[in-house]
Motif scaffolding. Structure first.
Motif, mmCIF file in Angstrom:
data_model
loop_
_atom_site.group_PDB
_atom_site.id
_atom_site.type_symbol
_atom_site.label_atom_id
_atom_site.label_comp_id
_atom_site.label_asym_id
_atom_site.label_seq_id
_atom_site.Cartn_x
_atom_site.Cartn_y
_atom_site.Cartn_z
ATOM 1 N N ILE A 66 23.101 44.128 -44.050
ATOM 2 C CA ILE A 66 23.999 43.094 -44.041
ATOM 3 C C ILE A 66 23.255 41.808 -44.520
ATOM 4 N N ALA A 67 23.963 41.006 -45.155
ATOM 5 C CA ALA A 67 23.678 39.624 -45.656
ATOM 6 C C ALA A 67 24.470 38.597 -45.238
ATOM 7 N N VAL A 68 24.421 37.287 -45.311
ATOM 8 C CA VAL A 68 25.162 36.377 -45.003
ATOM 9 C C VAL A 68 25.161 35.194 -46.124
ATOM 10 N N ILE A 69 26.494 34.573 -46.459
ATOM 11 C CA ILE A 69 26.288 33.547 -47.225
ATOM 12 C C ILE A 69 26.994 32.445 -46.485
ATOM 13 N N GLU A 70 26.150 31.336 -46.255
ATOM 14 C CA GLU A 70 26.498 30.176 -45.576
ATOM 15 C C GLU A 70 27.009 29.237 -46.242
ATOM 16 N N GLY A 71 28.278 28.627 -45.802
ATOM 17 C CA GLY A 71 28.769 27.591 -46.562
ATOM 18 C C GLY A 71 28.979 26.230 -45.925
ATOM 19 N N ASP A 72 28.258 24.938 -46.187
ATOM 20 C CA ASP A 72 28.054 23.915 -45.191
ATOM 21 C C ASP A 72 28.166 22.723 -46.494
ATOM 22 N N ILE A 73 28.552 21.405 -46.070
ATOM 23 C CA ILE A 73 28.562 20.348 -46.925
ATOM 24 C C ILE A 73 27.141 20.017 -47.139
ATOM 25 N N ALA A 74 26.349 20.192 -46.300
ATOM 26 C CA ALA A 74 24.891 19.826 -46.640
ATOM 27 C C ALA A 74 24.053 20.587 -45.604
ATOM 28 N N SER A 75 22.954 20.743 -45.732
ATOM 29 C CA SER A 75 21.710 21.273 -44.885
ATOM 30 C C SER A 75 21.713 22.896 -45.040
ATOM 31 N N LYS A 76 20.395 23.303 -44.343
ATOM 32 C CA LYS A 76 20.252 24.766 -44.505
ATOM 33 C C LYS A 76 20.126 25.390 -43.246
ATOM 34 N N VAL A 77 20.667 24.512 -42.156
ATOM 35 C CA VAL A 77 20.413 25.049 -40.805
ATOM 36 C C VAL A 77 21.164 26.329 -40.591
ATOM 37 N N ASP A 78 22.099 26.711 -41.116
ATOM 38 C CA ASP A 78 22.477 27.980 -40.470
ATOM 39 C C ASP A 78 21.987 29.197 -41.303
ATOM 40 N N ALA A 79 21.623 28.751 -42.479
ATOM 41 C CA ALA A 79 20.801 30.049 -43.245
ATOM 42 C C ALA A 79 19.659 30.169 -42.718
ATOM 43 N N GLU A 80 19.040 29.091 -42.171
ATOM 44 C CA GLU A 80 17.583 29.653 -41.726
ATOM 45 C C GLU A 80 17.766 30.194 -40.133
#
Lengths: 134, 227
Positions: free
Chosen positions: B59-73
């Motif tokens: 599994i891998a994840v692609i995170e989409g947010d306006i800003a920050s790396k919070v979710d990918a981390e």
């Protein structure tokens, strides 16, 4: 939602097609919008008026055809028109239905007052449209 | 004189999405586009899904947010590769962003990519990314009237996840009304009741996702799209 970016995309594709066909002005752009999309005509018209001055479509009319939502029942086979909230088959009440129309977002054709040398071209330009949201 | 076009308005996005799809099919990778309001539990659901399926699928994840790396981390802390997209203001992901993210992932070594779209119940609806399925999450605290207010996202989703069901006793959530309206908009998509952080209902949701992944693998092998 994003009508400004979508209108820019409509215009870019229209300019490319018109130029490829040898036209210099566009008098009308005809598009189809499905009832199940989130696109609002008034916002498209507003964006169109804002974006066309100074372009080959200055003074042009944007003609919008609204495509109603229709579905087909996979149980009893009927096809029916409906609003967003009535997708269940009105004949037999089945949930097993397939959406047929209502999701369209298409540029249908252009009208130019210019005399064109050859037959009108279909959209054959590979140039990208830009439909980025705002 | 008439010039015929018959061209999709979102032509560029559609074309890039089709390219994404072709590339993913070559490697038999299933892509899930997960949509919901901010705070509904997208990241928690992704983490719960990873725990349920990581022994079976890569599994891998692609995170989409306006800003920050919070979710990918957060995802990387669980030992799963994650790519963070920052849109800088765009309220939804588009296929050109996904194309760039895919180029940073080892597609030949993956079975499932979960895309966490920007928190938004409206805009992601109309943008095909090349995914195999769009799924949305509605959380109990948001209220049972959201399907009436935001019908589009419920209609395009192949499954609807009702999250934070453990909070039902605290909120005035009419589940029958919620189900009735979802069904009127979307007669066939399953509704999964879960608590992502507590684990309740996650197995059933994961089982559905697993069956979709297996279906894709069988069909892409059959059609000779991948070796």
């Amino acid at each position: 939602m994003h009508e400004m970016g979508i209108t820019q995309g409509i215009l870019t594709a229209s300019f490319d097609a018109a130029t490829n066909a040898g036209a210099e002005t566009i008098s009308e752009i005809r598009i189809s919008i499905g009832e199940l999309t989130e696109i609002q005509e008034f916002a498209l018209q507003f964006a169109f008026e804002a974006l066309t001055p100074g372009t080959m479509a200055e003074g042009a009319t944007l003609v919008v055809t609204h495509i109603p939502a229709t579905s087909k029942c996979n149980e009893c086979g009927i096809e029916y028109e409906h609003d967003r909230y009535q997708m269940v088959c009105p004949e037999c009440g089945a949930f097993n239905v397939t959406s047929l129309t209502g999701h369209e977002l298409q540029i249908d054709s252009l009208e130019t007052p210019d005399e064109l040398d050859s037959q009108p071209a279909t959209a054959n330009s590979p140039a990208p449209t830009d439909a980025q949201g705002e | 004189m008439e010039i015929d076009l018959s061209k999709p308005i979102l032509d560029m996005n559609e074309r890039l999405a089709a390219e994404n799809r072709a590339e993913l099919d070559r490697h038999g990778v299933f892509v899930l586009d997960l949509m919901a309001s901010p705070g509904a539990g997208k990241t928690s659901t992704i983490l719960a899904t990873i725990e349920a399926l990581r022994d079976r699928y890569r599994i891998a994840v692609i995170e989409g947010d306006i800003a920050s790396k919070v979710d990918a981390e957060k995802v990387k802390a669980h030992g799963i590769p994650a790519v963070q997209i920052n849109t800088g203001g765009a309220c939804h992901l588009e296929s050109d962003m996904i194309k760039r993210a895919l180029s940073a992932l080892p597609l030949a070594e993956l079975d499932l990519i979960i895309v966490e779209n920007v928190g938004n119940l409206v805009c992601p609806t109309d943008f095909y990314l090349g995914e195999n399925a769009k799924v949305m999450i509605l959380s109990v605290p948001e209220g049972h009237d959201k399907p009436q207010k935001y019908p589009g996202i419920f209609q395009v989703s192949e499954a609807v996840i009702l999250n934070k069901v453990d909070t039902m006793p605290i909120f005035d959530f009419d589940e029958d009304e919620f189900t009735r309206v979802v069904r009127s908009l979307n007669p066939t998509s399953p509704i999964f009741r879960i608590s992502a952080t507590k684990g309740e209902g996650v197995d059933e949701w994961a089982k559905w996702l697993a069956s979709r992944i297996d279906e894709l693998k069988a069909s892409t092998a059959e059609e000779g799209k991948r070796p």
